[in-house]
Scaffold this active site. Structure first.
Site, mmCIF file in Angstrom:
data_model
loop_
_atom_site.group_PDB
_atom_site.id
_atom_site.type_symbol
_atom_site.label_atom_id
_atom_site.label_comp_id
_atom_site.label_asym_id
_atom_site.label_seq_id
_atom_site.Cartn_x
_atom_site.Cartn_y
_atom_site.Cartn_z
ATOM 1 N N LYS A 63 10.764 5.537 -5.995
ATOM 2 C CA LYS A 63 9.381 5.841 -6.364
ATOM 3 C C LYS A 63 8.508 4.691 -5.871
ATOM 4 O O LYS A 63 8.926 3.524 -5.882
ATOM 5 C CB LYS A 63 9.262 5.965 -7.891
ATOM 6 C CG LYS A 63 7.828 6.104 -8.409
ATOM 7 C CD LYS A 63 7.159 7.396 -7.961
ATOM 8 C CE LYS A 63 5.689 7.445 -8.390
ATOM 9 N NZ LYS A 63 4.993 8.648 -7.846
ATOM 10 N N CYS A 96 -2.623 5.791 -1.458
ATOM 11 C CA CYS A 96 -3.046 5.108 -2.682
ATOM 12 C C CYS A 96 -4.578 5.108 -2.763
ATOM 13 O O CYS A 96 -5.270 5.262 -1.752
ATOM 14 C CB CYS A 96 -2.511 3.690 -2.701
ATOM 15 S SG CYS A 96 -2.868 2.826 -1.195
#
Ligand code: YRO
Length: 312
Positions: free
Chosen positions: A44, A130
């Site tokens: 992750k 992001c």
């Protein structure tokens, strides 16, 4: 009939692996991928400090795929570096992927310095989906910021590193991104992340499906395969050959894997379908791919990788 592959000069027994975010939150999940038929795993996306992520429900499987707004729940980079270090000792010949994402360029640098200071011997996948400063689009859609980040990244990090890209939809954006990516010694790009800010609703209750962001979330699964294949093939056409491609998006059968490879992918990741079926999916996908290769007379991926034919 071999489904092995090579990426950044590193050999993998199988071209299949998980997509960051799915079956890779902690040691238990990563162990399951490690034990499966997958050639390797990616963690992750890790952040500087652990994160609980968004309130639930934050993931929903639908008949044609999935929607998620997880919010980057993760154990923090040190946890994953410790786990991968153990795996490197147990399986010295294997190489793993560490996904990272900073919330700004200084965090990216800090994460990369932590990796440099560790005994990590694998590949870094820098997640460019992001968030950026408020008022600007996500990093992957802010081309100047992408260029600044990659400049800094390659000033501080020396190991094999690639970027996870959001999907693009405009040919000019492909041209602009390829021109930026070709300036850097990237080992790979991973195309595509989920299609951002989709919305699924429940007509019966007249409600959205997930809690965060008023129900908006990243879309994966069957919905996104045409977009994923187009992104893989477009970058395959435009990037210098040293930058290989990991294909992600809409993979749930051996045929889907074959299509990503035909478009130019060297490695294929599975997200939504892995979430639904579990790690045994890698046995099925490998067998289905081998059957297709056998029917077509291909013995190895190099026999057909990137050899998509046009009608013109
Ligand atoms: C969407 C972000 C939270 C900014 C990054 C992490 C991420 C997430 C997530 O953790 O929500 N989900 C995805 O489908 N792709 C991602 O890259």
């Amino acid at each position: 009939i071999s489904t092995e592959t090579t990426l950044a000069g590193i050999h993998f027994d199988n071209c299949l692996m998980n997509a960051a975010g799915v079956y890779c939150y902690d040691a238990d999940e990563l162990n399951q991928i490690q034990k499966s038929a997958a050639g390797t795993f990616v963690t992750k996306s890790a952040t500087v400090v652990p994160r609980a992520g968004n309130p639930e429900p934050r993931y929903l499987s639908t008949p044609w795929g999935s929607i998620n707004s997880m919010g980057l729940p993760n154990k923090g980079l040190p946890y994953y570096l410790d786990y991968v270090s153990q795996q490197q000792t147990l399986f010295p010949e294997k190489r793993y992927f560490q996904s990272i994402t900073g919330f700004n360029i200084d965090e990216d640098e800090a994460l990369l310095k932590q990796i440099t200071d560790s005994d990590f011997n694998g590949l870094v996948e820098l997640n460019l989906s992001c968030p950026n400063v408020p008022g600007k689009p996500q990093t992957g859609y802010d081309f100047e910021t992408v260029e600044q980040i990659l400049t800094r990244v390659f000033e501080v990090y020396e190991g094999p590193l690639g970027v996870k890209l959001p999907p693009y939809f405009d040919i000019v954006h492909f041209d602009q991104m390829a021109a930026i990516l070709n300036q850097f010694p990237l080992a790979f790009i991973n195309s595509v992340n989920s299609i951002g800010n989709g919305l699924t609703i429940d007509a019966a209750t007249e409600r959205v499906s997930i809690k965060p962001k008023h129900g908006f979330g990243g879309i994966g699964g069957d919905y996104i395969k045409p977009t994923a294949l187009a992104n893989v093939h477009t970058f395959y056409q435009r990037l210098k050959p040293e930058i290989q491609i990991i294909g992600t998006g809409g993979v749930k059968s051996g045929q889907d894997v074959f299509e990503h490879l035909l478009c130019g992918a060297s490695m294929v990741q599975v997200g939504t379908a892995l979430h639904k079926e579990g790690p045994q999916i890698f046995d099925r996908l490998t067998a289905e791919l081998q059957t297709i290769m056998q029917q077509k007379g291909y013995n190895k991926i190099a026999d057909f990788k990137g050899k998509l034919k046009y009608l013109d």
